[in-house]
Design an enzyme around this catalytic site. Sequence first.
Site, mmCIF file in Angstrom:
data_model
loop_
_atom_site.group_PDB
_atom_site.id
_atom_site.type_symbol
_atom_site.label_atom_id
_atom_site.label_comp_id
_atom_site.label_asym_id
_atom_site.label_seq_id
_atom_site.Cartn_x
_atom_site.Cartn_y
_atom_site.Cartn_z
ATOM 1 N N LYS A 150 0.829 -1.213 0.000
ATOM 2 C CA LYS A 150 0.000 0.000 0.000
ATOM 3 C C LYS A 150 0.862 1.262 0.000
ATOM 4 C CE LYS A 150 -2.445 -2.757 -0.436
ATOM 5 N NZ LYS A 150 -2.521 -4.243 -0.348
ATOM 6 N N GLY A 172 -4.612 -11.949 -10.202
ATOM 7 C CA GLY A 172 -5.334 -11.908 -8.925
ATOM 8 C C GLY A 172 -5.035 -10.599 -8.221
ATOM 9 N N VAL A 173 -5.174 -10.620 -6.895
ATOM 10 C CA VAL A 173 -5.046 -9.381 -6.132
ATOM 11 C C VAL A 173 -3.625 -8.826 -6.202
ATOM 12 C CG1 VAL A 173 -5.808 -8.307 -4.002
ATOM 13 C CG2 VAL A 173 -6.605 -10.575 -4.552
ATOM 14 N N GLY A 195 -1.113 -17.109 -6.172
ATOM 15 C CA GLY A 195 -1.700 -17.606 -4.932
ATOM 16 C C GLY A 195 -0.645 -17.948 -3.900
ATOM 17 N N ARG A 196 -1.113 -18.438 -2.747
ATOM 18 C CA ARG A 196 -0.201 -18.685 -1.630
ATOM 19 C C ARG A 196 -0.446 -20.060 -1.030
ATOM 20 N NH1 ARG A 196 2.625 -14.405 -0.259
ATOM 21 N NH2 ARG A 196 2.896 -14.988 1.925
ATOM 22 N N ASP A 253 -3.889 -17.310 7.698
ATOM 23 C CA ASP A 253 -3.703 -17.888 6.360
ATOM 24 C C ASP A 253 -3.502 -19.402 6.379
ATOM 25 O OD1 ASP A 253 -3.832 -15.340 5.350
ATOM 26 O OD2 ASP A 253 -1.899 -15.411 4.306
ATOM 27 N N HIS A 298 -22.720 15.735 4.022
ATOM 28 C CA HIS A 298 -22.686 16.305 2.672
ATOM 29 C C HIS A 298 -21.625 17.397 2.609
ATOM 30 C CE1 HIS A 298 -24.053 17.765 -1.187
ATOM 31 N NE2 HIS A 298 -24.004 18.991 -0.686
#
Length: 474
Positions: free
Chosen positions: A60, A191-192, A280-281, A321, A453
């Site tokens: 990021k 993928g991501v 992938g992982r 994970d 707003h």
Amino acid sequence: MSQEFDVVVIGGGPAGYVAAIRAAQLGLKTACCEYNAYADPKGEPRLGGTCLNVGCIPSKALLHSSELYHQAEHSFIMHGIKMEGVSIDVPSMVRRKDNIVNQLTQGIKGLFKKYKVTFLPGLGSFVAQADGKWQVKVGEEVVTTTHVIIATGSRARHLPGIKVDQKLIVDNEGALSTTEVPKRLGVIGAGVIGLEMSSVWKRLGSQVTILEAAPDFLAAADTAVTKEAWKIFTKKQGLDIQLGIQIKDVKVGENTVVIQYENDDGDQTLEVDKLIVAVGRVPNTDGLNAEVVGLQLDDRGRIKVDAHCATNLPNVWAVGDVVPGPMLAHKGMEEGVMVAECIVGQAGHVNYDAIPWVIYTQPEVAWVGKTEQQLKAENIPFKQGQIPFQANGRALGQGDTTGFVKVLAHSETDQILGVHIIGASASELIAEAVVAMEFGGAAEDLARIAHAHPTLSEVMHEAALAVDKRSLHF
Ligand code: FAD
Ligand code: NAI
């Protein structure tokens, strides 16, 4: 005499360190071991796992830096800001990312001190069970504990015949440490990781080709979102994404990689200056000595757990994970909290139906709950409201009107079943949908909340109103 604990957590990534902190907060004598897969230059153990070292946080940081550069080059002019001679210093950008990683990984050590979690550097593995306690070997020391929480995470999956050297052919680790912009970048896997890393390097000037085996693009997302994303990524941003390909051969030259692959038009060749493999992982269970104690794994090597992350062994839990489910840091952290609370007899719980997904491309993609195609496949009657950011004053002011918010609700009960966003700040906007879904909210609930707003969140409001065909600004 060996050290004795109530809980030993194996693995110091987000699932593990959070489990350890929560266990300690609940009064359990807790240790967390980490064998230092992401060693710092001094060789000192680093906490934070994939997420902090080579995943969420560094990716990021680079996404943000590269986006700012891209805006300076291409978007500032629409605000009347003229920039001349804009250039990018990639080593500085990577150094900034490294500093953030250092700060955060050190921060976990500080949190361990604050909450009195004992940090045990070293590889954790099972030795045996005796008198209702577990013996766990950490490095050369054997400690005794009542509960074990396995949080050993995952590592990049590699493909047979494609040797990742972290120089010419890289996985997420090498992709996040590259200090030169490759002229031609190849990526295996749309993928991501493939999309986020492609975004970084495309913005910095690489010509990017992504080779994806699946015939569909981002199959897990709602098709309205994937159609829009496809249009933006390929036509507007110029990513060359090829679907339904099959890799045949990869050869490494002195400074190039040549990929032979097959698509609908037959055999193809792609020559690139760097290749990212993002397919992938795989779960980390090898070092655990799992077979000796009879820990059950599933057919994909993940640790089998029940709804509360208990394994088949007494007082042995597994989170993050290394267990089935989405490989997301926030999912692992919630599991860590749940297990610690279950250990002390509290009602720890994770609502797997309300775990948000975010892809940090530009525009961002975020969703929670079911997609339209899932609802159709499951014969669930639904209604929907979809509103573009184009109709939002704040988005116009920011000069970023791409995308939309789509709300799916049950046609009879009005309960929100899924929310799908592509657009600016989707990663932040999705939080409102998660809260609504967590509390079993209806589209009507979102529609009746005052949204400040002018904000982008008004698009969520309008999409909820649109479910009942009563949007006010579109
Ligand atoms: P890990 O973070 O993998 O940590 C496990 C730790 O256990 C590691 O430090 C490892 O060294 C240690 N370990 C393993 N075996 C042993 C052993 N036997 N003894 C001691 N220690 C051991 N997720 C998101 O939610 N948002 C994102 O934006 C995001 N971006 C990502 C970007 C990239 C490039 C990648 C690769 C992943 C990203 N993820 C993201 C996924 C996220 O990083 C993982 O879901 C998360 O790190 C999993 O946490 P974990 O604690 O289960 O495992
Ligand atoms: P992924 O599962 O998202 O994507 C892998 C892609 O590679 C798939 O589209 C798959 O079809 C393709 N693929 C597999 N084998 C292939 C082959 N032989 N040839 C060509 N294509 C092939 O995995 P990815 O991108 O590696 O990321 C791993 C995980 O890390 C993600 O699933 C996610 O859980 C996590 N992550 C999360 C992020 C976020 O939350 N923003 C960011 C990055 C990673």
